[in-house]
Every structure is written in C-alpha cells, then in structure tokens.
Design a protein around this motif. Sequence first.
Motif, PDB file in Angstrom:
ATOM      1  N   THR A 147      17.990 139.082  -9.177  1.00 24.86           N
ATOM      2  CA  THR A 147      17.152 138.972 -10.364  1.00 24.86           C
ATOM      3  C   THR A 147      16.248 137.754 -10.217  1.00 24.86           C
ATOM      4  O   THR A 147      16.723 136.657  -9.924  1.00 24.86           O
ATOM      5  CB  THR A 147      18.030 138.817 -11.624  1.00 24.86           C
ATOM      6  OG1 THR A 147      18.932 139.921 -11.680  1.00 24.86           O
ATOM      7  CG2 THR A 147      17.196 138.776 -12.885  1.00 24.86           C
ATOM      8  N   VAL A 148      14.964 137.970 -10.418  1.00 23.89           N
ATOM      9  CA  VAL A 148      13.995 136.878 -10.314  1.00 23.89           C
ATOM     10  C   VAL A 148      13.959 136.125 -11.635  1.00 23.89           C
ATOM     11  O   VAL A 148      13.848 136.711 -12.703  1.00 23.89           O
ATOM     12  CB  VAL A 148      12.596 137.423  -9.966  1.00 23.89           C
ATOM     13  CG1 VAL A 148      11.579 136.291  -9.919  1.00 23.89           C
ATOM     14  CG2 VAL A 148      12.629 138.152  -8.645  1.00 23.89           C
ATOM     15  N   ARG A 149      14.077 134.797 -11.538  1.00 27.09           N
ATOM     16  CA  ARG A 149      14.051 133.956 -12.724  1.00 27.09           C
ATOM     17  C   ARG A 149      12.619 133.595 -13.091  1.00 27.09           C
ATOM     18  O   ARG A 149      12.192 133.783 -14.225  1.00 27.09           O
ATOM     19  CB  ARG A 149      14.876 132.691 -12.483  1.00 27.09           C
ATOM     20  CG  ARG A 149      15.058 131.829 -13.703  1.00 27.09           C
ATOM     21  CD  ARG A 149      16.089 130.731 -13.502  1.00 27.09           C
ATOM     22  NE  ARG A 149      15.867 129.918 -12.326  1.00 27.09           N
ATOM     23  CZ  ARG A 149      15.191 128.772 -12.309  1.00 27.09           C
ATOM     24  NH1 ARG A 149      14.694 128.290 -13.420  1.00 27.09           N
ATOM     25  NH2 ARG A 149      15.030 128.100 -11.196  1.00 27.09           N
ATOM     26  N   ILE A 150      11.872 133.073 -12.097  1.00 24.11           N
ATOM     27  CA  ILE A 150      10.477 132.685 -12.345  1.00 24.11           C
ATOM     28  C   ILE A 150       9.650 132.914 -11.086  1.00 24.11           C
ATOM     29  O   ILE A 150      10.189 133.117  -9.993  1.00 24.11           O
ATOM     30  CB  ILE A 150      10.341 131.189 -12.750  1.00 24.11           C
ATOM     31  CG1 ILE A 150      10.864 130.274 -11.633  1.00 24.11           C
ATOM     32  CG2 ILE A 150      11.000 130.900 -14.070  1.00 24.11           C
ATOM     33  CD1 ILE A 150      10.484 128.813 -11.804  1.00 24.11           C
ATOM     34  N   PHE A 151       8.332 132.849 -11.288  1.00 26.37           N
ATOM     35  CA  PHE A 151       7.414 132.816 -10.160  1.00 26.37           C
ATOM     36  C   PHE A 151       6.791 131.435 -10.149  1.00 26.37           C
ATOM     37  O   PHE A 151       6.151 131.019 -11.125  1.00 26.37           O
ATOM     38  CB  PHE A 151       6.328 133.891 -10.306  1.00 26.37           C
ATOM     39  CG  PHE A 151       5.269 133.800  -9.242  1.00 26.37           C
ATOM     40  CD1 PHE A 151       5.563 134.115  -7.927  1.00 26.37           C
ATOM     41  CD2 PHE A 151       3.998 133.370  -9.556  1.00 26.37           C
ATOM     42  CE1 PHE A 151       4.596 134.028  -6.941  1.00 26.37           C
ATOM     43  CE2 PHE A 151       3.021 133.280  -8.575  1.00 26.37           C
ATOM     44  CZ  PHE A 151       3.322 133.600  -7.261  1.00 26.37           C
TER      45      PHE A 151
END
Length: 141
Positions: free
Chosen positions: A104-108
């Motif tokens: 799961t990506v938290r931020i870019f």
Amino acid sequence: MNGKYDDIKHLTRPEYKEFPPMPIKDRAAQFSPFEALVGYTDAVTETARLTESKAELSEDQANELNAALNLLLDRLIERPEIRLTYFISDKKKAGGKYVDKTGTVRIFDSYSKELVFTDGERVAVDNMFRLEFTRDHSPTE
C-alpha cells in the motif's frame, strides 16, 4: 655408507621434557588446506553472479505506466494496494535485478519522485517497470 644422510638415518627423533610430542590430530591440522589467495574465492563467486540490465520501456509501456501512476496518484487517499515491478541497481557491478512488491502506497514524494509505501520502502519512479492494482482495488471497481 654411500648415501648423503646415512650417518644420521639411524638416529631417533629428539625428545624434550619441556616440549612433549604434539598429538597426531594437531599435527595433521598444520597441513590442512588453506586459502592461499585470501578473497580469491569471493571474487570468483562475485564475478560469476549474474545481473540483469535495466530494460528501456517502449512508448506503449511508458504510456501504460504513466496512466497507472496517474490513477494511483488520483486514488492515493483511498490507499489502494498495488503490485509493482521495479529495478534495483547492483551496488558491486553493472546491472541489477527486477523485484516485485505488493503493498500500500502511503504518499508520493514529489521532490525525490518516489512512491513511499506504508512499510517505509521507497521506490523511484525512474526505476518502475510495471504498476498494477490488485484485484481488491482494481481501477474498474
């Protein structure tokens, strides 16, 4: 007596009280194999280790990756789970390897152009090869 050492061949080995004879097991250890060239085996193993070269994306692949990345950025607040294939450069020799990660990506991070996963791992956009949404979070849902 015709030989060079015939005059001492009949003598026994000298024995000293302060230096008892070494046990046979310990004597054998003196002559066990050793690595004459320290690090040579490691160097040969490292040379034999294969690495992959980083593939250049075709225009279609680049467009597909950009579309998936833009969709991810649009849905980032939903924290969708993705499957990512990316390239890791080898620290010791040219090339590297491709790695698959599901998470799961938290931020870019727009400054370093990296996706930051919830487990803290960072993946640079330049190293991405394929980005897919998992079934649970497919873009068509």
